[in-house]
Write a protein that holds these residues in place. Sequence first.
Motif, PDB file in Angstrom:
ATOM      1  N   ILE A  20     -85.517   7.971  39.897  1.00 45.05           N
ATOM      2  CA  ILE A  20     -84.644   7.605  38.778  1.00 45.05           C
ATOM      3  C   ILE A  20     -83.555   8.664  38.643  1.00 45.05           C
ATOM      4  CG2 ILE A  20     -84.480   7.277  36.285  1.00 45.05           C
ATOM      5  CD1 ILE A  20     -85.951   5.029  37.510  1.00 45.05           C
ATOM      6  N   TYR A  21     -82.309   8.205  38.604  1.00 47.98           N
ATOM      7  CA  TYR A  21     -81.175   9.101  38.403  1.00 47.98           C
ATOM      8  C   TYR A  21     -80.794   9.082  36.926  1.00 47.98           C
ATOM      9  CZ  TYR A  21     -76.470  11.057  38.665  1.00 47.98           C
ATOM     10  OH  TYR A  21     -75.355  11.829  38.468  1.00 47.98           O
ATOM     11  N   ARG A  22     -80.754  10.259  36.315  1.00 42.68           N
ATOM     12  CA  ARG A  22     -80.407  10.386  34.901  1.00 42.68           C
ATOM     13  C   ARG A  22     -79.127  11.211  34.770  1.00 42.68           C
ATOM     14  NH1 ARG A  22     -84.855   8.788  31.940  1.00 42.68           N
ATOM     15  NH2 ARG A  22     -86.792   8.708  33.151  1.00 42.68           N
ATOM     16  N   ALA A  23     -78.260  10.774  33.881  1.00 44.85           N
ATOM     17  CA  ALA A  23     -77.000  11.494  33.687  1.00 44.85           C
ATOM     18  C   ALA A  23     -76.481  11.244  32.283  1.00 44.85           C
ATOM     19  CB  ALA A  23     -75.967  11.035  34.721  1.00 44.85           C
ATOM     20  N   PRO A  24     -75.654  12.160  31.754  1.00 46.42           N
ATOM     21  CA  PRO A  24     -75.059  11.948  30.428  1.00 46.42           C
ATOM     22  C   PRO A  24     -74.027  10.838  30.479  1.00 46.42           C
ATOM     23  CG  PRO A  24     -74.133  13.887  31.465  1.00 46.42           C
ATOM     24  CD  PRO A  24     -75.253  13.444  32.357  1.00 46.42           C
ATOM     25  N   ILE A  25     -73.925  10.111  29.380  1.00 42.02           N
ATOM     26  CA  ILE A  25     -72.977   9.007  29.328  1.00 42.02           C
ATOM     27  C   ILE A  25     -71.537   9.516  29.390  1.00 42.02           C
ATOM     28  CG2 ILE A  25     -72.682   8.851  26.817  1.00 42.02           C
ATOM     29  CD1 ILE A  25     -73.284   5.946  29.311  1.00 42.02           C
ATOM     30  N   GLY A  26     -71.347  10.829  29.197  1.00 40.06           N
ATOM     31  CA  GLY A  26     -70.026  11.418  29.347  1.00 40.06           C
ATOM     32  C   GLY A  26     -69.481  11.338  30.765  1.00 40.06           C
ATOM     33  N   GLU A  48     -77.219   8.862  27.178  1.00 42.15           N
ATOM     34  CA  GLU A  48     -77.416   9.068  28.606  1.00 42.15           C
ATOM     35  C   GLU A  48     -77.808   7.738  29.242  1.00 42.15           C
ATOM     36  OE1 GLU A  48     -80.622  11.806  29.267  1.00 42.15           O
ATOM     37  OE2 GLU A  48     -82.145  10.384  28.580  1.00 42.15           O
ATOM     38  N   PHE A  49     -77.913   7.753  30.551  1.00 49.72           N
ATOM     39  CA  PHE A  49     -78.399   6.564  31.234  1.00 49.72           C
ATOM     40  C   PHE A  49     -79.374   6.987  32.328  1.00 49.72           C
ATOM     41  CE2 PHE A  49     -74.473   7.735  33.439  1.00 49.72           C
ATOM     42  CZ  PHE A  49     -74.836   7.700  34.776  1.00 49.72           C
ATOM     43  N   ALA A  50     -80.247   6.059  32.686  1.00 50.01           N
ATOM     44  CA  ALA A  50     -81.233   6.280  33.743  1.00 50.01           C
ATOM     45  C   ALA A  50     -81.241   5.037  34.623  1.00 50.01           C
ATOM     46  CB  ALA A  50     -82.615   6.527  33.143  1.00 50.01           C
ATOM     47  N   VAL A  51     -80.998   5.212  35.917  1.00 48.65           N
ATOM     48  CA  VAL A  51     -80.910   4.072  36.826  1.00 48.65           C
ATOM     49  C   VAL A  51     -81.767   4.327  38.057  1.00 48.65           C
ATOM     50  CG1 VAL A  51     -78.608   3.361  36.071  1.00 48.65           C
ATOM     51  CG2 VAL A  51     -78.826   5.026  37.934  1.00 48.65           C
ATOM     52  N   ASP A  52     -82.205   3.238  38.678  1.00 50.04           N
ATOM     53  CA  ASP A  52     -82.984   3.338  39.900  1.00 50.04           C
ATOM     54  C   ASP A  52     -82.177   3.994  41.017  1.00 50.04           C
ATOM     55  OD1 ASP A  52     -84.912   1.931  38.558  1.00 50.04           O
ATOM     56  OD2 ASP A  52     -84.733   0.097  39.747  1.00 50.04           O
ATOM     57  N   ALA A  78     -88.399  14.255  40.717  1.00 45.73           N
ATOM     58  CA  ALA A  78     -88.095  12.901  40.224  1.00 45.73           C
ATOM     59  C   ALA A  78     -87.729  11.955  41.359  1.00 45.73           C
ATOM     60  CB  ALA A  78     -86.968  12.945  39.204  1.00 45.73           C
ATOM     61  N   TYR A  79     -87.544  12.499  42.566  1.00 43.00           N
ATOM     62  CA  TYR A  79     -87.109  11.705  43.710  1.00 43.00           C
ATOM     63  C   TYR A  79     -88.124  11.870  44.853  1.00 43.00           C
ATOM     64  CZ  TYR A  79     -82.784  11.971  41.043  1.00 43.00           C
ATOM     65  OH  TYR A  79     -81.861  11.906  40.034  1.00 43.00           O
ATOM     66  N   GLY A  80     -87.779  11.284  45.992  1.00 38.10           N
ATOM     67  CA  GLY A  80     -88.620  11.445  47.171  1.00 38.10           C
ATOM     68  C   GLY A  80     -89.761  10.458  47.272  1.00 38.10           C
TER      69      GLY A  80
END
Length: 276
Positions: A20-26, A48-52, A78-80
């Motif tokens: 899951i990739y998480r990042a600020p909505i900014g 923020e958002f979280a996407v596959d 969170a990956y791998g």
Amino acid sequence: MNAPSLSIGDFEVHILKDGIYRAPIGDVIHARGEEARRSALDAWGRPEFAVDVNCFALDGPHGLWLIDTGAGTAWGPAYGKAPAALRDAGFSAGEVSIVLLTHIHGDHALGLFEGDKARYPNARLLVPQGDLAYYGDRAILDATPPEKRSSFRTVAKLREVYGERVEAFEPGPVLYGLSAIDLPGHTPGHSGFLIRGDPETLLVWGDVVHLDTLQLADPAVGFNYDQDPGLAMRSRRHALESAAGENWLIAGSHITGIHRVERRGEGFAFSEESNA
């Protein structure tokens, strides 16, 4: 648990979720400026958002192929997860004969490595010519700020670890049953892959869309990691118009499931139908 799959032509397509990739909505930008950007953020209403982060395994008559590989262990715990998902689907890393990259950003290409070794030791790598040319250019590297050089390092490592097995592809037919679609802007050579079957055709569109609820309704919404935001927007609209007009199924690196696209007002939306 087995990876979701779909039969397209002569292929069984398995979705492999790497994390899951998480990042600020900014990180959101808008082609029409700050007022349109604020309106989009207000519509989203979250900080923020979280996407596959997805990869795709294609099991077909000419062997096992991958589209993208996830981030591997390079981006933390969170990956791998893609290698385990591949095993859950009934395959081993040694069976992979070809890896196709939509582009060489870390969450698509760093899963090729296990430390300093090849995770897929028997695979040829097919990489967009536009990305290989740009991120392999020493003069461009020297003119790029150090904090923006990760893709240059990735190309160098691809060549170091996989050597002569790294090959460039151009838009058009690439392999049996599979064509590359030029969708530049996110990176210079960013590409989608069209898998043709009868009656269905699937477009794996890479990073054309990250946030479907925002970007389908308004394709002018982009992200600050699009290298050329204006070109990325045009590629996004082209992919959406093509998918809607041709009734293609679509899958994305950051989209959950497989969908159809339909026109809705001035923008687009996923139809109610979902295949995975």
